[in-house]
Design a protein around this motif. Structure first.
Motif, PDB file in Angstrom:
ATOM      1  N   GLU A   1       0.806  -1.214   0.000  1.00 48.22           N
ATOM      2  CA  GLU A   1       0.000   0.000   0.000  1.00 48.22           C
ATOM      3  C   GLU A   1       0.842   1.267   0.000  1.00 48.22           C
ATOM      4  N   ALA A   2       2.136   1.139   0.229  1.00 47.17           N
ATOM      5  CA  ALA A   2       3.024   2.305   0.239  1.00 47.17           C
ATOM      6  C   ALA A   2       3.140   2.888  -1.166  1.00 47.17           C
ATOM      7  N   PRO A   3       3.305   4.202  -1.253  1.00 49.89           N
ATOM      8  CA  PRO A   3       3.516   4.811  -2.572  1.00 49.89           C
ATOM      9  C   PRO A   3       4.883   4.433  -3.133  1.00 49.89           C
ATOM     10  N   SER A   4       5.009   4.485  -4.453  1.00 52.56           N
ATOM     11  CA  SER A   4       6.301   4.259  -5.099  1.00 52.56           C
ATOM     12  C   SER A   4       6.418   5.176  -6.311  1.00 52.56           C
ATOM     13  N   TRP A   5       7.662   5.449  -6.687  1.00 55.99           N
ATOM     14  CA  TRP A   5       7.959   6.334  -7.817  1.00 55.99           C
ATOM     15  C   TRP A   5       7.220   5.845  -9.060  1.00 55.99           C
ATOM     16  N   LYS A   6       6.386   6.701  -9.631  1.00 52.22           N
ATOM     17  CA  LYS A   6       5.606   6.383 -10.833  1.00 52.22           C
ATOM     18  C   LYS A   6       4.855   5.051 -10.703  1.00 52.22           C
ATOM     19  N   ASN A   7       4.462   4.725  -9.462  1.00 47.70           N
ATOM     20  CA  ASN A   7       3.764   3.475  -9.168  1.00 47.70           C
ATOM     21  C   ASN A   7       4.541   2.261  -9.696  1.00 47.70           C
ATOM     22  N   SER A   8       5.866   2.330  -9.608  1.00 48.49           N
ATOM     23  CA  SER A   8       6.707   1.268 -10.168  1.00 48.49           C
ATOM     24  C   SER A   8       6.655  -0.043  -9.368  1.00 48.49           C
ATOM     25  N   GLN A   9       6.319   0.029  -8.079  1.00 45.70           N
ATOM     26  CA  GLN A   9       6.125  -1.174  -7.254  1.00 45.70           C
ATOM     27  C   GLN A   9       7.258  -2.183  -7.414  1.00 45.70           C
ATOM     28  N   THR A  10       8.484  -1.754  -7.149  1.00 47.05           N
ATOM     29  CA  THR A  10       9.648  -2.608  -7.404  1.00 47.05           C
ATOM     30  C   THR A  10      10.065  -3.481  -6.218  1.00 47.05           C
ATOM     31  N   GLY A  11       9.427  -3.334  -5.063  1.00 49.04           N
ATOM     32  CA  GLY A  11       9.791  -4.134  -3.891  1.00 49.04           C
ATOM     33  C   GLY A  11       9.495  -5.611  -4.091  1.00 49.04           C
TER      34      GLY A  11
ATOM     35  N   VAL B   1      13.757 -11.261   3.406  1.00 46.01           N
ATOM     36  CA  VAL B   1      14.796 -10.522   2.698  1.00 46.01           C
ATOM     37  C   VAL B   1      14.076  -9.603   1.735  1.00 46.01           C
ATOM     38  N   THR B   2      14.404  -8.310   1.799  1.00 45.33           N
ATOM     39  CA  THR B   2      13.753  -7.341   0.926  1.00 45.33           C
ATOM     40  C   THR B   2      14.715  -6.912  -0.175  1.00 45.33           C
ATOM     41  N   THR B   3      14.172  -6.794  -1.376  1.00 39.99           N
ATOM     42  CA  THR B   3      14.949  -6.345  -2.527  1.00 39.99           C
ATOM     43  C   THR B   3      14.085  -5.378  -3.341  1.00 39.99           C
ATOM     44  N   PHE B   4      14.713  -4.729  -4.299  1.00 42.60           N
ATOM     45  CA  PHE B   4      13.938  -3.972  -5.282  1.00 42.60           C
ATOM     46  C   PHE B   4      14.592  -4.128  -6.643  1.00 42.60           C
ATOM     47  N   ILE B   5      13.783  -4.003  -7.668  1.00 37.32           N
ATOM     48  CA  ILE B   5      14.274  -4.142  -9.038  1.00 37.32           C
ATOM     49  C   ILE B   5      15.078  -2.902  -9.400  1.00 37.32           C
ATOM     50  N   ARG B   6      16.311  -3.111  -9.806  1.00 35.65           N
ATOM     51  CA  ARG B   6      17.209  -1.986 -10.108  1.00 35.65           C
ATOM     52  C   ARG B   6      16.793  -1.270 -11.404  1.00 35.65           C
ATOM     53  N   ASP B   7      17.142  -0.001 -11.473  1.00 33.60           N
ATOM     54  CA  ASP B   7      16.981   0.821 -12.678  1.00 33.60           C
ATOM     55  C   ASP B   7      15.539   0.976 -13.144  1.00 33.60           C
TER      56      ASP B   7
ATOM     57  N   GLU C   1      19.577  12.778  -9.802  1.00 36.49           N
ATOM     58  CA  GLU C   1      20.861  12.271  -9.313  1.00 36.49           C
ATOM     59  C   GLU C   1      20.747  11.102  -8.334  1.00 36.49           C
ATOM     60  N   LEU C   2      19.565  10.805  -7.822  1.00 32.40           N
ATOM     61  CA  LEU C   2      19.424   9.706  -6.865  1.00 32.40           C
ATOM     62  C   LEU C   2      19.364   8.333  -7.513  1.00 32.40           C
ATOM     63  N   GLY C   3      18.977   8.257  -8.770  1.00 34.63           N
ATOM     64  CA  GLY C   3      18.947   6.965  -9.464  1.00 34.63           C
ATOM     65  C   GLY C   3      18.286   5.878  -8.640  1.00 34.63           C
ATOM     66  N   ASN C   4      19.018   4.789  -8.356  1.00 27.92           N
ATOM     67  CA  ASN C   4      18.459   3.670  -7.604  1.00 27.92           C
ATOM     68  C   ASN C   4      18.157   4.012  -6.149  1.00 27.92           C
ATOM     69  N   GLY C   5      18.575   5.201  -5.716  1.00 29.37           N
ATOM     70  CA  GLY C   5      18.204   5.646  -4.372  1.00 29.37           C
ATOM     71  C   GLY C   5      16.700   5.703  -4.198  1.00 29.37           C
TER      72      GLY C   5
ATOM     73  N   GLY D   1      14.611   3.535  -5.438  1.00 31.92           N
ATOM     74  CA  GLY D   1      14.189   2.173  -5.122  1.00 31.92           C
ATOM     75  C   GLY D   1      14.334   1.895  -3.637  1.00 31.92           C
ATOM     76  N   CYS D   2      15.450   2.353  -3.054  1.00 28.79           N
ATOM     77  CA  CYS D   2      15.651   2.212  -1.603  1.00 28.79           C
ATOM     78  C   CYS D   2      14.595   3.008  -0.840  1.00 28.79           C
ATOM     79  N   TYR D   3      14.325   4.202  -1.303  1.00 30.40           N
ATOM     80  CA  TYR D   3      13.328   5.055  -0.649  1.00 30.40           C
ATOM     81  C   TYR D   3      11.958   4.375  -0.664  1.00 30.40           C
ATOM     82  N   ASP D   4      11.564   3.905  -1.835  1.00 28.40           N
ATOM     83  CA  ASP D   4      10.264   3.226  -1.959  1.00 28.40           C
ATOM     84  C   ASP D   4      10.207   1.987  -1.071  1.00 28.40           C
ATOM     85  N   LEU D   5      11.284   1.208  -1.048  1.00 36.90           N
ATOM     86  CA  LEU D   5      11.309   0.010  -0.222  1.00 36.90           C
ATOM     87  C   LEU D   5      11.272   0.372   1.264  1.00 36.90           C
ATOM     88  N   GLY D   6      11.882   1.494   1.625  1.00 34.51           N
ATOM     89  CA  GLY D   6      11.808   1.967   3.005  1.00 34.51           C
ATOM     90  C   GLY D   6      10.384   2.304   3.412  1.00 34.51           C
TER      91      GLY D   6
END
Length: 178
Positions: free
Chosen positions: A36-46, A80-86, A99-103, A105-110
């Motif tokens: 239910e957490a928001p993600s960048w452009k609803n990418s849902q990479t977690g 174990v939590t991961t996110f899809i890179r790029d 400039e945050l790039g994959n940062g 993905g970490c933010y969304d997973l957080g």
């Protein structure tokens, strides 16, 4: 449970009871809350890799976590939590949006992790988010694809301790208004 009380009640637990285990249904409920957490452009990479078997979990703890952190996870389920890179924070052509790039993905997973640990607390479980781990061993042990970045290990179990609430900084110390 009132949300403010839930946030204040949730603690990092480092000792779990062997009397009761976490059910697969409860883990699924926690992951649904995470979704239910928001993600960048609803990418849902977690992504979540859930270790429920005592035998597999014991082997994982021995091979993938430093001894001190492994000891803190005894009698707990391990996620174990991961996110899809790029993807999160990237344009369709693969270039980063900023400039945050994959940062991102970490933010969304957080954001997802916060929802997960709050749901766990609501269900009566304790959690511990672990960042010190052997990512290469984890990737090999769980056959995690190279396109996923391993972020954290989360222990979930019935608390065998009641950690005290650590002192928080005064809000005025961490905020600036303009």
């Amino acid at each position: 449970m009132e949300f403010q009380n839930l946030m204040e009640k949730r603690r990092s637990v480092r000792k779990y009871s062997a009397d009761r285990k976490v059910s697969k249904e409860d883990i699924m409920e926690m992951i649904r809350a995470a979704q239910e957490a928001p993600s960048w452009k609803n990418s849902q990479t977690g992504r979540y890799y859930c270790l429920m078997s005592e035998e597999i979990t014991a082997k994982f703890l021995a091979e993938c976590l430093p001894e001190g952190n492994a000891a803190k996870c005894q009698n707990a389920a391990v996620l174990v939590t991961t996110f899809i890179r790029d993807r999160s924070g990237f344009k369709q052509d693969g270039t980063p949006d900023n400039e945050l790039g994959n940062g991102w993905g970490c933010y969304d997973l957080g954001l997802q992790a916060e929802n997960l640990v709050l749901k766990a607390s609501e269900l009566g479980y304790g959690t511990l988010i672990i960042g010190i781990r052997d990512a290469d061993s984890i990737r090999s042990f769980l056959s995690i694809p190279e396109n996923e970045i391993i972020a954290a290990v989360i222990a979930v179990g019935v608390p065998a301790e009641e950690p005290k609430r650590p002192k928080r900084k005064e809000t005025e110390e961490i905020v600036k208004f303009f």
